[in-house]
Motif scaffolding. Structure first.
Motif, PDB file in Angstrom:
ATOM      1  N   THR A   1      35.281 -76.812  -7.788  1.00 39.59           N
ATOM      2  CA  THR A   1      35.281 -77.659  -6.598  1.00 39.59           C
ATOM      3  C   THR A   1      36.402 -77.217  -5.676  1.00 39.59           C
ATOM      4  OG1 THR A   1      34.386 -79.551  -7.816  1.00 39.59           O
ATOM      5  CG2 THR A   1      35.482 -80.011  -5.720  1.00 39.59           C
ATOM      6  N   LEU A   2      36.048 -76.948  -4.424  1.00 39.31           N
ATOM      7  CA  LEU A   2      37.009 -76.487  -3.437  1.00 39.31           C
ATOM      8  C   LEU A   2      37.170 -77.545  -2.356  1.00 39.31           C
ATOM      9  CD1 LEU A   2      35.876 -73.832  -4.801  1.00 39.31           C
ATOM     10  CD2 LEU A   2      36.515 -72.674  -2.677  1.00 39.31           C
ATOM     11  N   GLY A   3      38.405 -77.727  -1.922  1.00 38.91           N
ATOM     12  CA  GLY A   3      38.689 -78.584  -0.784  1.00 38.91           C
ATOM     13  C   GLY A   3      38.858 -77.749   0.473  1.00 38.91           C
ATOM     14  N   LEU A   4      39.586 -78.303   1.430  1.00 41.32           N
ATOM     15  CA  LEU A   4      39.723 -77.674   2.741  1.00 41.32           C
ATOM     16  C   LEU A   4      41.001 -76.857   2.890  1.00 41.32           C
ATOM     17  CD1 LEU A   4      38.516 -80.634   4.982  1.00 41.32           C
ATOM     18  CD2 LEU A   4      37.153 -78.858   3.859  1.00 41.32           C
ATOM     19  N   GLU A   5      41.733 -76.705   1.808  1.00 40.57           N
ATOM     20  CA  GLU A   5      43.024 -76.011   1.880  1.00 40.57           C
ATOM     21  C   GLU A   5      42.895 -74.621   2.487  1.00 40.57           C
ATOM     22  OE1 GLU A   5      46.730 -74.792  -1.092  1.00 40.57           O
ATOM     23  OE2 GLU A   5      44.843 -75.554  -1.919  1.00 40.57           O
ATOM     24  N   ASP A   6      41.816 -73.916   2.148  1.00 42.96           N
ATOM     25  CA  ASP A   6      41.618 -72.553   2.641  1.00 42.96           C
ATOM     26  C   ASP A   6      40.541 -72.470   3.714  1.00 42.96           C
ATOM     27  OD1 ASP A   6      43.559 -71.459   0.900  1.00 42.96           O
ATOM     28  OD2 ASP A   6      42.104 -71.472  -0.744  1.00 42.96           O
ATOM     29  N   ALA A   7      40.196 -73.596   4.305  1.00 42.07           N
ATOM     30  CA  ALA A   7      39.146 -73.600   5.328  1.00 42.07           C
ATOM     31  C   ALA A   7      39.647 -72.983   6.632  1.00 42.07           C
ATOM     32  CB  ALA A   7      38.664 -75.020   5.584  1.00 42.07           C
ATOM     33  N   THR A   8      38.720 -72.394   7.355  1.00 40.66           N
ATOM     34  CA  THR A   8      38.996 -71.892   8.698  1.00 40.66           C
ATOM     35  C   THR A   8      38.679 -72.989   9.706  1.00 40.66           C
ATOM     36  OG1 THR A   8      38.527 -69.596   8.114  1.00 40.66           O
ATOM     37  CG2 THR A   8      38.320 -70.188  10.442  1.00 40.66           C
ATOM     38  N   ILE A   9      39.584 -73.204  10.652  1.00 38.37           N
ATOM     39  CA  ILE A   9      39.350 -74.165  11.729  1.00 38.37           C
ATOM     40  C   ILE A   9      38.477 -73.507  12.795  1.00 38.37           C
ATOM     41  CG2 ILE A   9      40.464 -75.255  13.732  1.00 38.37           C
ATOM     42  CD1 ILE A   9      42.745 -76.040  11.890  1.00 38.37           C
ATOM     43  N   PHE A  10      37.453 -74.213  13.207  1.00 39.57           N
ATOM     44  CA  PHE A  10      36.632 -73.778  14.330  1.00 39.57           C
ATOM     45  C   PHE A  10      36.848 -74.737  15.500  1.00 39.57           C
ATOM     46  CE2 PHE A  10      34.873 -70.939  11.458  1.00 39.57           C
ATOM     47  CZ  PHE A  10      33.827 -70.190  12.000  1.00 39.57           C
ATOM     48  N   ASP A  11      37.185 -74.190  16.666  1.00 41.66           N
ATOM     49  CA  ASP A  11      37.244 -74.965  17.901  1.00 41.66           C
ATOM     50  C   ASP A  11      36.208 -74.432  18.870  1.00 41.66           C
ATOM     51  OD1 ASP A  11      39.234 -77.065  17.899  1.00 41.66           O
ATOM     52  OD2 ASP A  11      40.745 -75.509  17.648  1.00 41.66           O
ATOM     53  N   ILE A  12      35.612 -75.330  19.642  1.00 41.89           N
ATOM     54  CA  ILE A  12      34.632 -74.916  20.639  1.00 41.89           C
ATOM     55  C   ILE A  12      35.361 -74.407  21.877  1.00 41.89           C
ATOM     56  CG2 ILE A  12      32.830 -75.709  22.230  1.00 41.89           C
ATOM     57  CD1 ILE A  12      31.924 -77.663  20.065  1.00 41.89           C
ATOM     58  N   GLU A  13      35.001 -73.206  22.282  1.00 43.54           N
ATOM     59  CA  GLU A  13      35.509 -72.633  23.531  1.00 43.54           C
ATOM     60  C   GLU A  13      34.328 -72.323  24.438  1.00 43.54           C
ATOM     61  OE1 GLU A  13      37.654 -68.664  25.364  1.00 43.54           O
ATOM     62  OE2 GLU A  13      37.722 -69.001  23.198  1.00 43.54           O
ATOM     63  N   GLN A  14      34.367 -72.843  25.658  1.00 45.55           N
ATOM     64  CA  GLN A  14      33.308 -72.578  26.635  1.00 45.55           C
ATOM     65  C   GLN A  14      33.937 -72.292  27.987  1.00 45.55           C
ATOM     66  OE1 GLN A  14      30.748 -76.038  26.512  1.00 45.55           O
ATOM     67  NE2 GLN A  14      29.973 -75.564  24.465  1.00 45.55           N
ATOM     68  N   TYR A  15      33.537 -71.200  28.599  1.00 49.93           N
ATOM     69  CA  TYR A  15      34.053 -70.812  29.917  1.00 49.93           C
ATOM     70  C   TYR A  15      35.580 -70.755  29.917  1.00 49.93           C
ATOM     71  CZ  TYR A  15      29.277 -72.219  30.912  1.00 49.93           C
ATOM     72  OH  TYR A  15      27.909 -72.359  30.872  1.00 49.93           O
TER      73      TYR A  15
END
Length: 267
Positions: free
Chosen positions: A233-247
């Motif tokens: 079971t894995l948590g978010l410790e190693d997760a990549t953050i995604f942010d929305i970028e537009q224009y």
């Protein structure tokens, strides 16, 4: 997530009150969610995150993504809980969808996903639950079977029993309702790879273009985790953050609050 709905009624009466979306009804002809649209190359930095997570920019995804399982393993489940945001009717026209899923980022030929969308059109606010095995169109869940309202606490559990079969479970903790369905891959080309697990708010497409993002405030996924074929079971410790970028504008702000929690804010 893809949405396809057909209207077959002669008259529809709208109220300005927020309401869930009945099955088979939408004032939008076609809605669709897609794999992550990564933006490559040098990007502006998002400051203030509470972790050392890598930040990736996308044209449509915002949230936390486990971009690969441990060596020799695959993701076979993902779970998370969030509260449906209260969307102000003065927000103008816009929409977004919150969901939990497997694949769709680095493994872009399939997504097994489910969640809730929220849409503002003039003074009408709509909420609805859905599930999908991309690239199939999404299926709206009848609100008689699974009602959704602002403030409801929703748990989404995605289980892949194999690369071609899965179970979607949505639970409205506030209403005491659950919805469970068994799904199969639409084609052999859309078998799951089990390479990604994600907790996302998405700017989906409508009639071929991205919808304007509605201001949802902040949605926080809690009790978020993913399991693998080796029963890890894995948590978010190693997760990549995604942010929305537009224009060239950063539209969201994501913070990994803990190993099991990520907050996604409209910037």
């Amino acid at each position: 997530m893809k949405f396809s709905t057909i209207i077959s009624c002669s008259a529809l009466i709208f109220s300005s009150a927020a309401r869930a979306l009945p099955r088979g009804f939408s004032d939008h002809v076609l809605r669709r969610s897609n794999p992550s649209s990564r933006i490559e190359g040098p990007q502006p930095q998002t400051a203030g995150t509470s972790s050392n997570a890598t930040i990736q920019y996308s044209g449509n995804w915002s949230g936390a993504v486990l971009v690969s399982p441990p060596t020799g393993e695959t993701f076979n489940s993902a779970v998370g809980t969030f509260t449906v945001p209260s969307m102000p009717s003065v927000n103008g026209n816009g929409a977004a969808a919150a969901w939990v899923g497997i694949d769709g980022d680095t493994f872009a030929t399939a997504i097994l996903q489910a969640g809730v969308f929220f849409s503002v059109t003039d003074e009408t606010v709509e909420y609805g639950a859905w599930y999908e095995w991309w690239p199939n169109y999404a299926t709206d869940i009848d609100t008689d079977d699974f009602p959704v309202s602002a403030g409801d606490v929703i748990t989404v559990n995605i289980d892949a029993s194999s690369n071609s079969e899965g179970i979607v479970t949505l639970t409205n903790e506030s209403a005491g309702k659950s919805f469970v369905i068994n799904l199969t891959s639409p084609t052999k080309l859309s078998y799951l790879g089990g390479q990604n697990a994600e907790w996302i708010i998405e700017d989906y497409t409508q009639n071929g273009g991205l919808v304007p993002l509605a201001n949802w405030g902040t949605v926080t996924f809690v009790n978020a985790s993913a399991s693998t074929s080796a029963n890890n079971t894995l948590g978010l410790e190693d997760a990549t953050i995604f942010d929305i970028e537009q224009y060239n504008d950063i539209m969201t702000f994501v913070t990994i609050e803990s190993n099991s929690s990520v907050s996604i804010s409209y910037a």
